[in-house]
Write a protein that holds these residues in place. Structure first.
Motif, PDB file in Angstrom:
ATOM      1  N   ASN A   1      -7.293  -3.410  -8.266  1.00 49.05           N
ATOM      2  CA  ASN A   1      -6.455  -4.015  -7.229  1.00 49.05           C
ATOM      3  C   ASN A   1      -6.239  -5.507  -7.436  1.00 49.05           C
ATOM      4  O   ASN A   1      -5.618  -6.164  -6.594  1.00 49.05           O
TER       5      ASN A   1
ATOM      6  N   SER B   1      -1.660  -3.058  -3.836  1.00 54.85           N
ATOM      7  CA  SER B   1      -2.059  -1.938  -2.990  1.00 54.85           C
ATOM      8  C   SER B   1      -0.881  -0.985  -2.860  1.00 54.85           C
ATOM      9  O   SER B   1       0.215  -1.396  -2.452  1.00 54.85           O
ATOM     10  N   ASN B   2      -1.100   0.276  -3.224  1.00 58.04           N
ATOM     11  CA  ASN B   2      -0.022   1.272  -3.186  1.00 58.04           C
ATOM     12  C   ASN B   2       1.204   0.792  -3.948  1.00 58.04           C
ATOM     13  O   ASN B   2       2.344   0.941  -3.491  1.00 58.04           O
ATOM     14  N   LYS B   3       0.946   0.154  -5.096  1.00 54.61           N
ATOM     15  CA  LYS B   3       1.983  -0.341  -6.009  1.00 54.61           C
ATOM     16  C   LYS B   3       2.747  -1.551  -5.467  1.00 54.61           C
ATOM     17  O   LYS B   3       3.726  -1.993  -6.066  1.00 54.61           O
TER      18      LYS B   3
END
Length: 253
Positions: free
Chosen positions: A187, A209-211
Motif C-alpha cells: 500500500n 487503496s483499491n487501486k
C-alpha cells in the motif's frame, strides 16, 4: 451430342451462398488481425513478474533485493545484496541496460556504508542499515547525466516492489514537463519527480487503496490517480492549488 439443360436455379442459389462465404472469410480475417494486434499490445507487460525476487530469510536483514527509480533522464534500478550469494546491480537508463559489479564484500546483519558498484566509467555507492531499512545511494557518476537521483526501497518476500516510469505536464502558463517515476510496494508509494529543465527534483510519497493513489509532493503539493493494470495516471497540484497538471506512467520493472 445433347448437352445437359442449363439450370438457372442452381446459379441463383450459389450466388448468394458465395457472397455469404466471402463475408464470413473477411470477418474471420479481421478478427484474426484484431487478436494479433491486442496480443502485441500486451507483449511488453507479459515479461513483468508478479512474484517477489526477495528471499524470506533476508526480509529483516541487509541482504536481499532493492529496487528503485531514477531521474536525471529516467530509469529503474535493482541492487542484489547476496540474495543469491552475489553482489550486483542493474541500471536501466533511457531504455539502455547497464550491469554493475563490485570488488568489495559485505557482512550480513551489519550496516553497509559506501559499497561501490562500477560499470565502465559509471559508479555509485550503496548504503543501508543492518536490517535493510533506509537504503540510499550517493556519489553517483553517470557521464552525460549530471543530475541523477535514485529512490530505493527493499523488496520483501511477501510484497513485490513495482517500478513505474512516467512523465508529467504542468497546466500552468509555462507548461513545464518532466519525469514522474513511482515505486509501489503493497500500500506504500515512493518516488521522484524532476523537471526536464534539470533545475528541480522532489521526492514523492503516498499510499494506494483499491487501486486509488493519493500522495504528497515534498516542498508543497499533492498528487492523486489510479492504477489500471500496468498503467498509472492522475493529476497533481501545488500547495496553494494555483498550478495543476497531469501525470501518467507505465510499469517497467
Amino acid at each position: 451430342m445433347n448437352s445437359a439443360p442449363f439450370n438457372l436455379n442452381l446459379i441463383l442459389i450459389f450466388k448468394p451462398l458465395t457472397k455469404i462465404i466471402m463475408k464470413t472469410l473477411i470477418m474471420l480475417a479481421l478478427t484474426g488481425l484484431l487478436f494479433l494486434s491486442c496480443s502485441n499490445d500486451n507483449s511488453s507487460s507479459s515479461d513483468l513478474s508478479e512474484t517477489p525476487l526477495a528471499k524470506a530469510k533476508f526480509d529483516n536483514t541487509n541482504f536481499g533485493i532493492y529496487k528503485g527509480v531514477l531521474v536525471g533522464s529516467t530509469g529503474v534500478v535493482m541492487v542484489n545484496i547476496k540474495n543469491n550469494n552475489i553482489l550486483s546491480a542493474t541500471l536501466i537508463i533511457d531504455g539502455t541496460t547497464y550491469n554493475f559489479t563490485t570488488v568489495e564484500d559485505v557482512i550480513e546483519n551489519n550496516d553497509i556504508v559506501g559499497l561501490t558498484f562500477t560499470s565502465g566509467n559509471m559508479s555509485f555507492n550503496f548504503n543501508v542499515s543492518t536490517n535493510g531499512v533506509n537504503p540510499y545511494t550517493n556519489a553517483i557518476v553517470i557521464p552525460g547525466h549530471p543530475n541523477v537521483y535514485i529512490s530505493l526501497i527493499k523488496e520483501k518476500s511477501t510484497s513485490i516492489v513495482k517500478c513505474y516510469q512516467g512523465t508529467y505536464l504542468d497546466n500552468g502558463a509555462n507548461g513545464s514537463t518532466g519525469v514522474f517515476n513511482l515505486l509501489i510496494s503493497g500500500n506504500n508509494i515512493y518516488g521522484l519527480a524532476a523537471s526536464n529543465s534539470g533545475n528541480s527534483t522532489v521526492p514523492l510519497s503516498g499510499t494506494v487503496s483499491n487501486k486509488i493513489i493519493t500522495g504528497i509532493i515534498y516542498g508543497g503539493g499533492s498528487f492523486s490517480g489510479r492504477i489500471n493494470k500496468n498503467n498509472i495516471s492522475g493529476t497533481f497540484k501545488n500547495a496553494d492549488s494555483s498550478e495543476t497538471g497531469t501525470w501518467s506512467g507505465q510499469r517497467t520493472l
